[in-house]
Motif scaffolding. Structure first.
Motif, PDB file in Angstrom:
ATOM      1  N   ILE A  20       0.846  -1.870  -0.237  1.00  7.16           N
ATOM      2  CA  ILE A  20       0.216   0.167  -0.008  1.00  7.16           C
ATOM      3  C   ILE A  20       0.773   1.432   0.041  1.00  7.16           C
ATOM      4  CG2 ILE A  20      -1.228   1.592   1.582  1.00  7.16           C
ATOM      5  CD1 ILE A  20      -2.769  -1.602   1.816  1.00  7.16           C
ATOM      6  N   ALA A  21       1.573   1.387   1.044  1.00  8.85           N
ATOM      7  CA  ALA A  21       3.170   1.891   1.084  1.00  8.85           C
ATOM      8  C   ALA A  21       3.609   2.789  -0.415  1.00  8.85           C
ATOM      9  CB  ALA A  21       3.712   2.174   1.812  1.00  8.85           C
ATOM     10  N   ASP A  22       3.440   1.438  -1.647  1.00  8.52           N
ATOM     11  CA  ASP A  22       4.249   1.641  -3.145  1.00  8.52           C
ATOM     12  C   ASP A  22       3.526   2.533  -3.416  1.00  8.52           C
ATOM     13  OD1 ASP A  22       6.722  -0.150  -1.985  1.00  8.52           O
ATOM     14  OD2 ASP A  22       5.569  -1.592  -2.592  1.00  8.52           O
ATOM     15  N   LEU A  23       1.842   2.381  -3.633  1.00  5.61           N
ATOM     16  CA  LEU A  23       1.265   2.349  -4.315  1.00  5.61           C
ATOM     17  C   LEU A  23       0.213   4.042  -3.920  1.00  5.61           C
ATOM     18  CD1 LEU A  23      -1.890  -0.524  -4.627  1.00  5.61           C
ATOM     19  CD2 LEU A  23      -0.105   0.121  -6.764  1.00  5.61           C
ATOM     20  N   LEU A  24       1.149   3.878  -2.586  1.00  4.91           N
ATOM     21  CA  LEU A  24       0.742   5.193  -1.806  1.00  4.91           C
ATOM     22  C   LEU A  24       1.494   6.938  -2.058  1.00  4.91           C
ATOM     23  CD1 LEU A  24      -1.984   4.700   0.901  1.00  4.91           C
ATOM     24  CD2 LEU A  24      -2.312   6.432  -0.847  1.00  4.91           C
ATOM     25  N   GLY A  25       2.727   5.806  -2.541  1.00  3.73           N
ATOM     26  CA  GLY A  25       4.376   6.909  -2.713  1.00  3.73           C
ATOM     27  C   GLY A  25       4.409   7.711  -4.258  1.00  3.73           C
ATOM     28  N   ALA A  26       5.532   7.806  -4.296  1.00  6.01           N
ATOM     29  CA  ALA A  26       6.002   8.548  -5.372  1.00  6.01           C
ATOM     30  C   ALA A  26       5.730   8.152  -6.958  1.00  6.01           C
ATOM     31  CB  ALA A  26       6.564   9.762  -5.200  1.00  6.01           C
ATOM     32  N   SER A  27       6.335   6.750  -6.195  1.00  7.88           N
ATOM     33  CA  SER A  27       7.001   5.556  -7.266  1.00  7.88           C
ATOM     34  C   SER A  27       5.164   5.496  -8.052  1.00  7.88           C
ATOM     35  CB  SER A  27       7.339   4.235  -7.095  1.00  7.88           C
ATOM     36  OG  SER A  27       7.437   3.580  -8.620  1.00  7.88           O
ATOM     37  N   GLU A  28       5.102   5.675 -10.526  1.00 11.40           N
ATOM     38  CA  GLU A  28       4.186   5.188 -10.973  1.00 11.40           C
ATOM     39  C   GLU A  28       4.518   3.554 -11.327  1.00 11.40           C
ATOM     40  OE1 GLU A  28       2.847   8.430 -12.956  1.00 11.40           O
ATOM     41  OE2 GLU A  28       2.227  10.096 -11.214  1.00 11.40           O
ATOM     42  N   ASN A  29       5.738   3.741 -11.876  1.00 13.14           N
ATOM     43  CA  ASN A  29       5.901   2.449 -12.389  1.00 13.14           C
ATOM     44  C   ASN A  29       6.397   1.452 -11.643  1.00 13.14           C
ATOM     45  OD1 ASN A  29       5.174   3.832 -15.024  1.00 13.14           O
ATOM     46  ND2 ASN A  29       7.515   4.617 -14.646  1.00 13.14           N
ATOM     47  N   PHE A  30       6.079   0.129 -11.373  1.00 15.59           N
ATOM     48  CA  PHE A  30       5.964  -0.850 -10.962  1.00 15.59           C
ATOM     49  C   PHE A  30       6.460  -2.024 -12.530  1.00 15.59           C
ATOM     50  CE2 PHE A  30       2.866   1.351  -8.884  1.00 15.59           C
ATOM     51  CZ  PHE A  30       3.658   1.427  -7.617  1.00 15.59           C
ATOM     52  N   VAL A  31       7.701  -2.889 -11.804  1.00 20.30           N
ATOM     53  CA  VAL A  31       8.312  -4.088 -13.004  1.00 20.30           C
ATOM     54  C   VAL A  31       8.104  -5.210 -12.468  1.00 20.30           C
ATOM     55  CG1 VAL A  31      10.460  -4.286 -14.236  1.00 20.30           C
ATOM     56  CG2 VAL A  31      10.126  -1.990 -13.540  1.00 20.30           C
ATOM     57  N   CYS A  32       8.419  -5.793 -13.010  1.00 16.69           N
ATOM     58  CA  CYS A  32       8.341  -7.517 -13.072  1.00 16.69           C
ATOM     59  C   CYS A  32       9.463  -8.320 -13.131  1.00 16.69           C
ATOM     60  CB  CYS A  32       7.309  -8.331 -13.669  1.00 16.69           C
ATOM     61  SG  CYS A  32       7.848 -10.378 -13.827  1.00 16.69           S
ATOM     62  N   PRO A  33       9.925  -8.681 -11.237  1.00 20.09           N
ATOM     63  CA  PRO A  33      10.938  -9.592 -11.041  1.00 20.09           C
ATOM     64  C   PRO A  33      11.275 -10.469 -12.171  1.00 20.09           C
ATOM     65  CG  PRO A  33       9.362 -10.257  -9.302  1.00 20.09           C
ATOM     66  CD  PRO A  33       8.955  -9.169 -10.120  1.00 20.09           C
TER      67      PRO A  33
END
Length: 76
Positions: free
Chosen positions: A25-38
């Motif tokens: 949840i913190a990631d989603l509410l943080g500044a980042s808009e991009n999430f990469v599949c490991p």
């Protein structure tokens, strides 16, 4: 007492390979808009404007978690 597991991984399943992309949840509410599949490198972009209502609800969940943590924290 019924408790939730605390070691459960959270994330978003990759639409290409199905691997869990670690996101909190913190990631989603943080500044980042991009999430990469490991696993496969697929990049997902969070569309903040279109997701505003969902993000508002996540903020409520995050605040409820903080309140619960405060109430259940015991100093020994």
């Amino acid at each position: 007492m019924n408790t939730l597991p605390t070691d459960r991984r959270t994330g978003i399943p990759c639409p290409d390979c199905g691997t869990l992309i670690p996101v909190t949840i913190a990631d989603l509410l943080g500044a980042s808009e991009n999430f990469v599949c490991p696993c496969c490198g697929r990049m997902l972009t969070l569309m903040r404007r279109e997701s505003a209502r969902a993000l508002d609800e996540l903020r409520k969940v995050q605040e409820a978690q903080r309140n619960l943590d405060r109430r259940t924290h015991v100093n020994l």
